[in-house]
Design an enzyme around this catalytic site. Structure first.
Site, PDB file in Angstrom:
ATOM      1  N   LYS A 131      19.026  65.703  65.388  1.00 11.20           N
ATOM      2  CA  LYS A 131      19.099  64.493  66.210  1.00 11.20           C
ATOM      3  C   LYS A 131      20.208  63.574  65.707  1.00 11.20           C
ATOM      4  O   LYS A 131      20.469  63.505  64.504  1.00 11.20           O
ATOM      5  CB  LYS A 131      17.748  63.781  66.127  1.00 11.20           C
ATOM      6  CG  LYS A 131      17.590  62.561  67.013  1.00 11.20           C
ATOM      7  CD  LYS A 131      16.167  62.017  66.903  1.00 11.20           C
ATOM      8  CE  LYS A 131      15.920  60.873  67.863  1.00 11.20           C
ATOM      9  NZ  LYS A 131      14.502  60.421  67.815  1.00 11.20           N
ATOM     10  N   SER A 206      12.497  59.992  72.097  1.00  9.94           N
ATOM     11  CA  SER A 206      13.920  59.760  71.972  1.00  9.94           C
ATOM     12  C   SER A 206      14.705  60.975  71.481  1.00  9.94           C
ATOM     13  O   SER A 206      15.930  60.958  71.454  1.00  9.94           O
ATOM     14  CB  SER A 206      14.174  58.583  71.030  1.00  9.94           C
ATOM     15  OG  SER A 206      13.700  58.842  69.723  1.00  9.94           O
ATOM     16  N   SER A 230       8.440  60.471  69.705  1.00  8.91           N
ATOM     17  CA  SER A 230       9.805  60.903  69.994  1.00  8.91           C
ATOM     18  C   SER A 230      10.136  62.345  69.621  1.00  8.91           C
ATOM     19  O   SER A 230      11.171  62.857  70.024  1.00  8.91           O
ATOM     20  CB  SER A 230      10.801  59.961  69.310  1.00  8.91           C
ATOM     21  OG  SER A 230      10.777  58.697  69.913  1.00  8.91           O
TER      22      SER A 230
END
Length: 557
Positions: A131, A206, A230
């Protein structure tokens, strides 16, 4: 030299485009092609061997081939890199792309295996995606902020150091929403990431770039973060496995974040994978490197094999699962209820007990969680955006859309007021623990419920800008319960017709009900659930998820 935030974005996107090997560009399908999961196999870029590698879909089997030298890290990295670039062209899932650097690393790993006869670590040669929050030396980490363009990391995050020691090959980083405080993925730098199963729907957030990339099989194992869902929301909305570990089980030090210094309800890092073996192997590898020697907050707990063997859960032969049909606030959509029913029947068929889980003060726990997140108002975000004048994004529908942020507030509270919120949360955690313990009086085993089976969201992935609920995941962050997502089914218009309106539990419940206008809107969308265990019980949660997953596969066989 760019002077406006828009010019900074244009310059960054130009550099990103230049990082893509030109020979890997394809002719993307038309916008009205919604399911793009078949594009990698159809586009002609990947060889038969590339497809064989990337379709293996089992981290354990892939690592075995790498360790035996049957497949080299260079060929495996090349295959996943090519597929990642294809995935990016149809879902917009990547941020940083560093293929040449990855191939150099892969060649070094191959040479080490050839000359020593030994693997470098337990994840030797495995390409891994990260990420855009997990810092890698020499690369920018924008985290969706224009103001962080050009901010180059001077060192690797502790988790990256550990993963390199384990023998991985980082090759791409993936897209996020600005601030990370959204269950979708959109920002002003890289734009929107879409769901590869249906591009009109969100990929979640996210860690949405991770979810889309792994669903496209452009990665077999990636790392996201989870402060309120997330990791789990993108895993669920892309039909993957994903683990939210307990606080500080996986080292966070050196990664960038929003709300740094907010330590009462911290974000955690966790894996997403197309295979459950990937979740287990990631946790074993990271914990095996003793992360507490790199991150002062990391919990000093070795991998517990007894816990994985479910010694405290009767050896796993007869478990009791509690099904959370709804949280007392919002009733899930028909596909989610069907997934719960499928899972219940599969577990009963496998010889386990299933009882109803009664939610305990979920609404109050949601409220204190939001109060903690919003305690500083917008100050944390404005401190970043003010550097360039970029806007704070207030809707996942677009930069100019009407504000509908659920977890961002323009009002702050005093330190004393925050203390009272944190105190109330502590009391609620104790009450929930007692609530769980009390279930021992109702189970046939005499043990409290072994794990909870819960929705990840009240819906399958909704259209862009419509995912405004993270309550079914944030509850477990607030209680610090580890949770592992597993895929169950997909939305089927024939089976998931809209039901007549029920007596609404809340105003939000009515809005969620109205969102399900037609199953055709959600057609082909993945539906997943989560196994929830007790604090620092990751090994048992993984083992129980394996049991649930096996029961589902046996039911479908």
């Amino acid at each position: 030299m760019p002077v406006t935030w828009q010019e900074l974005v244009a310059e960054k996107k130009h550099r990103q485009a230049a990082s893509i090997p030109k020979e890997w560009l394809i002719t993307p399908p038309a916008d009205n092609v919604l399911d793009v999961t078949g594009v990698p196999a159809q586009c002609g870029l990947l060889s038969a061997h590339d497809l064989e590698i990337t379709e293996l879909n089992d981290v354990s089997a892939l690592l075995d081939k790498l360790a035996r030298g049957e497949w080299s890290s260079v060929e495996v990295t090349t295959a996943f890199a090519k597929r990642a670039i294809v995935a990016h062209q149809v879902t917009n899932c990547l941020t940083e792309i560093f293929i040449d650097r990855a191939l150099e690393r892969a060649a070094w790993l191959d040479e080490q295996l050839k000359t020593t006869g030994k693997v470098v670590g337990p994840l030797h040669g495995l390409p891994i995606s990260l990420k855009d929050q997990i810092s890698i030396k020499g690369l920018e980490t924008t985290m969706g902020y224009v103001s962080w363009i050009g901010k180059v990391a001077g060192r690797d995050a502790s988790l990256v150091e550990i993963l390199l020691e384990c023998g991985v090959v980082p090759y791409v980083r993936t897209n996020v929403p600005q601030t990370l405080m959204w269950p979708e993925t959109f920002n002003a730098v890289f734009g929107r990431t879409v769901n590869p199963a249906n591009r009109t729907l969100t990929c979640g957030g996210s860690s949405g770039g991770e979810g889309a990339l792994i669903a496209m099989k452009g990665s077999v194992l990636g790392v996201g973060s989870d402060i309120g869902g997330s990791v789990r929301i993108p895993a669920a909305m892309n039909g993957l496995y994903g683990l939210r570990p307990s606080y500080h089980r996986v080292p966070y030090e050196g990664s960038v974040n929003s709300m740094e210094g907010q330590d009462s309800l911290p974000s955690v890092l966790g894996p997403l994978s197309s295979s459950l073996s990937g979740i287990k192997l990631f946790m074993q590898a990271v914990i095996g490197q003793r992360p507490w020697l790199k991150d002062p907050l990391a919990v000093r707990k070795h991998w517990d094999e007894d816990e994985y063997r479910l010694i405290e859960h009767g050896g796993g032969t007869k478990l009791t699962f509690g099904i959370l049909w709804n949280d007392g606030q919002v009733v899930p959509h028909p596909p989610v209820i069907r997934a719960l029913e499928i899972t219940k029947q599969a577990l009963i068929a496998a010889g386990h007990d299933v009882i109803d889980w009664k939610p305990y003060k979920h609404g109050e726990i949601y409220a204190v969680t939001r109060d903690i997140w919003a305690a500083a108002g917008e100050e944390d975000y404005a401190a970043v955006t003010s550097l360039t004048g970029e806007p704070i994004i207030r809707s996942m529908s677009g930069l100019d859309a009407e504000a509908n942020a659920q977890y961002i507030s323009d009002k702050s509270i005093s330190a004393f007021e925050l203390f009272q919120v944190q105190k109330r949360r502590r009391i609620l955690r104790k009450e929930y623990l007692d609530h769980w313990q009390s279930t021992g009086a109702t189970t046939s085993t005499g043990r409290p419920v072994d794990a909870i089976i819960s929705p990840v969201a009240p819906f399958a992935p909704p259209p862009h800008g419509k995912n405004r609920s993270a309550e079914y995941t944030l509850i477990w962050n607030a209680l610090d319960y580890p949770a592992c997502v597993f895929p169950v089914t997909r939305v089927d218009p024939a089976l998931d017709q809209r039901k007549p309106a029920h007596t609404f539990l809340s105003e939000v419940d009515q809005k969620i009900y109205e969102l399900y206008d037609s199953p055709e809107t959600f057609k082909n969308a993945p539906v997943a659930l989560q196994v929830v265990g007790r604090t620092l019980e990751e090994e048992a949660v993984i083992a129980m998820t394996e049991i649930v997953d096996a029961a589902l596969k046996a039911k479908h066989a």
